[in-house]
Motif scaffolding. Structure first.
Motif, short mmCIF file in Angstrom:
data_model
loop_
_atom_site.label_atom_id
_atom_site.label_comp_id
_atom_site.label_asym_id
_atom_site.label_seq_id
_atom_site.Cartn_x
_atom_site.Cartn_y
_atom_site.Cartn_z
N UNK A 239 6.92 3.28 -6.84
CA UNK A 239 7.52 4.53 -7.08
C UNK A 239 6.96 5.52 -6.01
N UNK A 240 6.36 5.09 -4.88
CA UNK A 240 5.96 6.02 -3.71
C UNK A 240 7.34 6.55 -3.32
N UNK A 241 7.20 7.82 -3.29
CA UNK A 241 8.66 8.43 -2.94
C UNK A 241 9.17 8.13 -1.73
N UNK A 242 10.49 8.15 -1.20
CA UNK A 242 11.22 8.18 -0.20
C UNK A 242 10.79 9.15 0.89
N UNK A 243 10.10 8.59 2.11
CA UNK A 243 9.63 9.59 3.12
C UNK A 243 10.78 10.49 3.63
N UNK A 244 10.30 11.82 3.75
CA UNK A 244 10.94 12.73 4.43
C UNK A 244 10.89 12.92 6.22
N UNK A 245 11.78 12.94 6.71
CA UNK A 245 11.94 12.73 8.15
C UNK A 245 12.34 14.06 8.72
N UNK B 124 12.63 -9.01 15.95
CA UNK B 124 12.31 -9.13 14.56
C UNK B 124 10.96 -8.92 14.31
N UNK B 125 10.04 -9.84 15.08
CA UNK B 125 8.69 -10.03 14.91
C UNK B 125 7.76 -8.69 15.27
N UNK B 126 8.57 -7.49 15.88
CA UNK B 126 7.78 -6.56 16.27
C UNK B 126 7.76 -5.49 14.89
N UNK B 127 8.65 -5.78 14.07
CA UNK B 127 8.88 -4.73 12.87
C UNK B 127 7.57 -5.13 11.60
N UNK B 128 6.93 -3.93 11.50
CA UNK B 128 5.84 -3.98 10.50
C UNK B 128 6.08 -3.88 9.22
N UNK B 129 6.23 -4.89 8.62
CA UNK B 129 6.79 -5.25 7.13
C UNK B 129 5.85 -5.05 6.18
N UNK B 130 5.98 -3.90 5.17
CA UNK B 130 4.91 -3.79 4.16
C UNK B 130 4.69 -4.92 3.51
N UNK B 131 3.48 -4.98 2.87
CA UNK B 131 2.96 -6.14 2.19
C UNK B 131 3.67 -6.22 0.75
N UNK B 132 4.21 -5.22 0.06
CA UNK B 132 4.97 -5.14 -0.97
C UNK B 132 6.32 -6.23 -0.83
N UNK B 133 6.86 -5.84 0.30
CA UNK B 133 8.11 -6.41 0.69
C UNK B 133 7.80 -8.20 1.11
N UNK C 199 7.93 4.64 3.69
CA UNK C 199 6.86 4.54 2.84
C UNK C 199 6.77 3.55 1.86
N UNK C 200 7.80 2.81 1.93
CA UNK C 200 7.85 1.43 0.99
C UNK C 200 9.48 1.09 0.84
N UNK C 201 9.86 0.87 -0.28
CA UNK C 201 11.34 0.57 -0.67
C UNK C 201 12.28 1.80 -0.37
N UNK C 202 11.76 2.88 -0.54
CA UNK C 202 12.43 4.01 -0.58
C UNK C 202 13.14 4.09 -2.02
N UNK C 203 14.69 4.16 -1.88
CA UNK C 203 15.44 4.03 -3.12
C UNK C 203 16.63 3.18 -3.09
N UNK D 33 16.90 -4.48 2.31
CA UNK D 33 15.81 -3.45 2.19
C UNK D 33 15.39 -2.85 3.82
N UNK D 34 14.83 -1.90 3.85
CA UNK D 34 14.46 -1.17 5.22
C UNK D 34 13.36 -1.85 5.91
N UNK D 35 12.68 -2.88 5.15
CA UNK D 35 11.55 -3.66 5.83
C UNK D 35 10.64 -2.98 6.47
N UNK D 36 10.22 -1.75 5.97
CA UNK D 36 9.23 -0.90 6.70
C UNK D 36 9.71 0.09 7.83
N UNK D 37 11.13 0.11 8.04
CA UNK D 37 11.55 0.85 8.87
C UNK D 37 12.58 2.01 8.35
N UNK D 38 12.23 3.19 8.19
CA UNK D 38 12.84 4.46 7.21
C UNK D 38 13.96 4.84 8.15
N UNK D 39 13.83 5.14 9.32
CA UNK D 39 14.58 5.46 10.46
C UNK D 39 14.40 4.90 12.03
#
Length: 329
Positions: free
Chosen positions: A213-219, A261-270, A182-186, A288-294
């Motif tokens: 401050x978007x909260x860490x995604x729950x998986x 690496x090019x397949x990873x969907x990196x969020x705009x904020x990162x 969901x973003x940087x998470x924590x 950073x997680x670069x848009x991949x939480x798990x």
């Protein structure tokens, strides 16, 4: 005039107010396995319905993301972050979160702020079928400045012994699936705060702190869905150290996670952080997680099924032979 605990900076009454504010909400997370209420010296949780249960535990905090929340007076998401950082770790082993405890430390306790933080934990616990069964609030003047808070948590989950996921079944040819963050998470917020010192600057039409401050995604719910339908060989929670440090933790000897690496969907904020901070891409991947939480490792035959079960999941790599446990190509 005699000295009191309050004159030393600790207000017990504010602590009592905090308990009063959260008591009913916390009780709302309890189920029949919780055998007592807030106020006991220890929290009781009965285990039933398992043949050969294994308890899986995890503990973590929110880190310096707290600074963003405190400076902007936004406290509601921090409790979610605290729970998620603990629960997402134990979910990696196929465990269902059973119960959670929190630790809240501060310089001067404000019952409203403390309650708001805990209410985030309550929401996260409910969303993950988990009971918030206890915690500790510590007012420590001199250790923390007034307005400072630190938040940590401890989560215990359960899994049948023959259903533990530990990466040992990962084999050559398996596919690596990304579950978006969901973003940087924590993680990485010491660097985030250095590059974005003004939390009120505008980013994509709103104050940047709203994005930070978007909260860490729950998986848990996603992983539960996968485990009920397919065989999952390995799961990695992408936290501090990014893909580079976390994926290798589940890869058996002689195998390597080859990630495109090019397949990873990196969020705009990162991408904005990388550009503004002139940060090397590999430094980004190692922080950073670069848009991949798990990441989830599965047999190739399950790829289409995963996409149906979790529509935003996508393929980023495969398992190959090799001495390096991860390759970013």
């Amino acid at each position: 005039m005699s000295n009191t605990y309050k004159s030393a900076g600790v207000d017990k009454e504010e602590g009592y107010k905090t308990v009063d504010k959260i008591k009913s909400a916390v009780a709302g997370t309890h189920n029949k396995n919780v055998l007592n209420n807030l106020g006991s010296f220890g929290a009781f949780y009965e285990i039933a319905g398992y043949k050969n249960p294994v308890l899986v535990s995890g503990t973590d905090g929110v880190g310096t993301k707290l600074k963003v929340a405190l400076d902007t007076k936004n406290y509601d998401s921090i409790g979610i972050d605290c729970f998620a950082m603990c629960a997402n770790d134990i979910v990696c082993h196929g465990a269902k979160p059973l119960f959670f405890l929190d630790y809240l430390a501060c310089g001067k306790l404000d019952a409203d702020i403390a309650a708001e933080i805990v209410m985030g934990m309550v929401k996260a616990c409910k969303d993950n079928e988990c009971a918030l069964i206890g915690g500790e609030t510590a007012e420590m003047p001199g250790m923390y400045q007034p307005g400072d808070y630190d938040v940590a948590g401890f989560c215990v989950g359960i899994v049948e012994k023959d259903e533990v996921i530990d990466g040992s079944k990962i084999k050559k040819g398996d596919k690596i699936i990304a579950l978006p963050s969901s973003g940087f998470h924590s993680n990485g917020f010491s660097l985030v705060r250095k590059i974005f010192p003004n939390f009120n600057e505008e980013f994509e039409g709103k104050p940047i702190h709203e994005t930070l401050l978007i909260p860490t995604k729950l998986y848990y719910q996603d992983i539960k869905k996968l485990m009920e339908n397919i065989e999952v060989s390995g799961i990695a929670h992408i936290t501090g150290g990014g893909l580079i440090e976390n994926v290798p933790r589940i890869i058996p000897e002689g195998l390597s996670a080859k990630i495109t690496e090019s397949d990873i969907k990196v969020p705009n904020i990162m991408l904005e952080l990388e550009k503004r901070g002139n940060i090397d891409r590999m430094e980004m991947h190692g922080t950073f997680n670069m848009g991949v939480g798990m990441t989830v490792v599965i047999d190739e035959k399950f790829v289409d099924q995963v996409r149906k079960l979790i529509p935003d999941a996508y393929l980023i790599g495969e398992i190959v032979e090799g001495d390096e446990k991860i390759q970013l190509v």
